[in-house]
Design a protein around this motif. Structure first.
Motif, mmCIF file in Angstrom:
data_model
loop_
_atom_site.group_PDB
_atom_site.id
_atom_site.type_symbol
_atom_site.label_atom_id
_atom_site.label_comp_id
_atom_site.label_asym_id
_atom_site.label_seq_id
_atom_site.Cartn_x
_atom_site.Cartn_y
_atom_site.Cartn_z
ATOM 1 N N ALA A 189 4.996 -3.593 7.379
ATOM 2 C CA ALA A 189 4.803 -3.090 8.743
ATOM 3 C C ALA A 189 5.201 -1.621 8.836
ATOM 4 O O ALA A 189 4.551 -0.820 9.521
ATOM 5 N N TRP A 190 6.290 -1.248 8.129
ATOM 6 C CA TRP A 190 6.726 0.150 8.162
ATOM 7 C C TRP A 190 5.700 1.058 7.490
ATOM 8 O O TRP A 190 5.404 2.145 7.993
ATOM 9 N N VAL A 191 5.139 0.608 6.375
ATOM 10 C CA VAL A 191 4.115 1.400 5.692
ATOM 11 C C VAL A 191 2.910 1.608 6.606
ATOM 12 O O VAL A 191 2.354 2.718 6.696
ATOM 13 N N PRO A 194 0.831 -1.211 0.000
ATOM 14 C CA PRO A 194 0.000 0.000 0.000
ATOM 15 C C PRO A 194 0.863 1.258 0.000
ATOM 16 O O PRO A 194 0.837 2.070 0.923
ATOM 17 N N ALA A 195 1.666 1.395 -1.044
ATOM 18 C CA ALA A 195 2.578 2.534 -1.175
ATOM 19 C C ALA A 195 2.804 2.794 -2.653
ATOM 20 O O ALA A 195 2.567 1.920 -3.497
ATOM 21 N N VAL A 200 18.594 -4.907 1.734
ATOM 22 C CA VAL A 200 18.315 -6.314 1.479
ATOM 23 C C VAL A 200 19.626 -7.031 1.175
ATOM 24 O O VAL A 200 20.626 -6.404 0.830
ATOM 25 N N ASP A 201 19.612 -8.337 1.312
ATOM 26 C CA ASP A 201 20.781 -9.163 1.026
ATOM 27 C C ASP A 201 20.980 -9.225 -0.485
ATOM 28 O O ASP A 201 20.097 -9.705 -1.204
ATOM 29 N N PRO A 202 22.122 -8.742 -1.016
ATOM 30 C CA PRO A 202 22.305 -8.741 -2.476
ATOM 31 C C PRO A 202 22.353 -10.128 -3.090
ATOM 32 O O PRO A 202 22.122 -10.272 -4.295
ATOM 33 N N ALA A 203 22.650 -11.154 -2.292
ATOM 34 C CA ALA A 203 22.700 -12.511 -2.834
ATOM 35 C C ALA A 203 21.320 -13.146 -2.898
ATOM 36 O O ALA A 203 21.092 -14.081 -3.675
ATOM 37 N N ALA A 204 20.376 -12.641 -2.101
ATOM 38 C CA ALA A 204 19.034 -13.223 -2.063
ATOM 39 C C ALA A 204 18.002 -12.339 -2.733
ATOM 40 O O ALA A 204 16.975 -12.821 -3.217
ATOM 41 N N GLY A 205 18.265 -11.041 -2.770
ATOM 42 C CA GLY A 205 17.270 -10.126 -3.300
ATOM 43 C C GLY A 205 16.125 -9.931 -2.319
ATOM 44 O O GLY A 205 16.228 -10.260 -1.137
ATOM 45 N N HIS A 206 15.034 -9.405 -2.816
ATOM 46 C CA HIS A 206 13.879 -9.118 -1.972
ATOM 47 C C HIS A 206 13.201 -10.415 -1.553
ATOM 48 O O HIS A 206 12.847 -11.245 -2.392
ATOM 49 N N THR A 207 13.025 -10.605 -0.237
ATOM 50 C CA THR A 207 12.462 -11.838 0.296
ATOM 51 C C THR A 207 11.135 -11.572 0.993
ATOM 52 O O THR A 207 10.721 -10.423 1.183
ATOM 53 N N ALA A 208 10.483 -12.651 1.425
ATOM 54 C CA ALA A 208 9.218 -12.523 2.147
ATOM 55 C C ALA A 208 9.404 -11.772 3.457
ATOM 56 O O ALA A 208 8.521 -11.007 3.871
ATOM 57 N N ASP A 209 10.543 -11.974 4.115
ATOM 58 C CA ASP A 209 10.810 -11.237 5.356
ATOM 59 C C ASP A 209 10.942 -9.742 5.089
ATOM 60 O O ASP A 209 10.462 -8.910 5.887
ATOM 61 N N ASP A 210 11.591 -9.385 3.980
ATOM 62 C CA ASP A 210 11.697 -7.972 3.619
ATOM 63 C C ASP A 210 10.312 -7.389 3.347
ATOM 64 O O ASP A 210 10.003 -6.268 3.773
ATOM 65 N N LEU A 211 9.501 -8.133 2.625
ATOM 66 C CA LEU A 211 8.150 -7.659 2.316
ATOM 67 C C LEU A 211 7.355 -7.426 3.604
ATOM 68 O O LEU A 211 6.663 -6.403 3.741
ATOM 69 N N GLN A 212 7.474 -8.337 4.550
ATOM 70 C CA GLN A 212 6.754 -8.191 5.813
ATOM 71 C C GLN A 212 7.235 -6.964 6.579
ATOM 72 O O GLN A 212 6.431 -6.202 7.126
#
Length: 228
Positions: free
Chosen positions: A182-184, A60-61, A166-178
């Motif tokens: 929460a910040w939004v 929602p951003a 974010v971790d450059p080896a993993a990219g955007h993950t589900a934990d990042d999305l969560q």
């Protein structure tokens, strides 16, 4: 929410993560920096997965993209990025000319510290033109140290400016999305800032944006007789 393409949506620094496929790309910025120009050197390759792109677009951003790629260069990659259209691009007049900005790679990116400092300044300048919070999502935490480690008036913005790594080896993950979701939500609970009506110089049309007492003020030139 300002998201950098490299590292966030195109992981690097390790093996290709599951679900990602490698795509050959075209980049004028890369060609300008390449030590061995094409066709002798292979162009940039991105490991892409549409799921992270769709997840970020679903927050929602308002999503904007920080990248040296042009809109025309990104359009062929839209299915792999998970988007129907290219998001608005953040205007980077200085650091946008650098395709490779990785402070952890001193061999291929010896001027990365300088470019990242300039990029942090440009992101802050862009963020202060909005009366809302901005999250800057990038691979690695170098931008977080630049934004939070030094107290500079240049980094003052109306709403909070979150440098999210974010971790450059993993990219955007589900934990990042969560965490970003929460910040939004936390930002949505903040009181609305006082509205500011932008004004341009009546003579030359220029505008200098600053933040005073938590409010955005667009100042114009004294020599033009329009100082706010």
């Amino acid at each position: 929410m300002a998201v950098e393409l490299d590292g966030v949506l195109a992981p690097y620094g390790g093996s290709t993560p599951a679900g990602h496929t490698v795509h050959e790309t075209e980049s004028a910025a890369w060609r300008a920096e390449a030590v061995i120009p094409p066709p002798r050197a292979r162009g940039p390759r991105l490991a892409l997965n549409p799921a992270p792109g769709r997840a970020l677009a679903g927050l929602p951003a308002d999503l904007v993209l920080v990248t040296s790629y042009t809109r025309a260069e990104l359009e062929p990659l839209l299915p792999a990025l998970g988007w129907d259209t290219v998001p608005p691009l953040v205007p980077l007049r200085v650091s946008g000319a650098a395709h490779y900005v990785r402070p952890d790679d001193r061999v291929l990116s010896p001027l990365a510290d300088d470019y990242l400092r300039r990029r942090a300044e440009e992101i802050a300048v862009w963020a202060r033109t909005h009366d809302r919070p901005v999250a800057w999502v990038r691979a690695g935490d170098h931008h977080a140290r630049e934004i939070t480690g030094v107290s500079k008036p240049l980094y003052c913005t109306v709403g909070p400016l979150l440098p999210y790594a974010v971790d450059p080896a993993a990219g955007h993950t589900a934990d990042d999305l969560q965490a970003l979701h929460a910040w939004v939500q936390e930002m949505d609970d903040l009181p609305e800032p006082a509205p500011v009506v932008p004004r341009r110089c009546r003579d030359c049309g220029d505008r200098g944006t600053v933040v005073l007492d938590g409010r955005r003020v667009d100042r114009v030139h004294a020599e033009c007789g329009s100082w706010l």
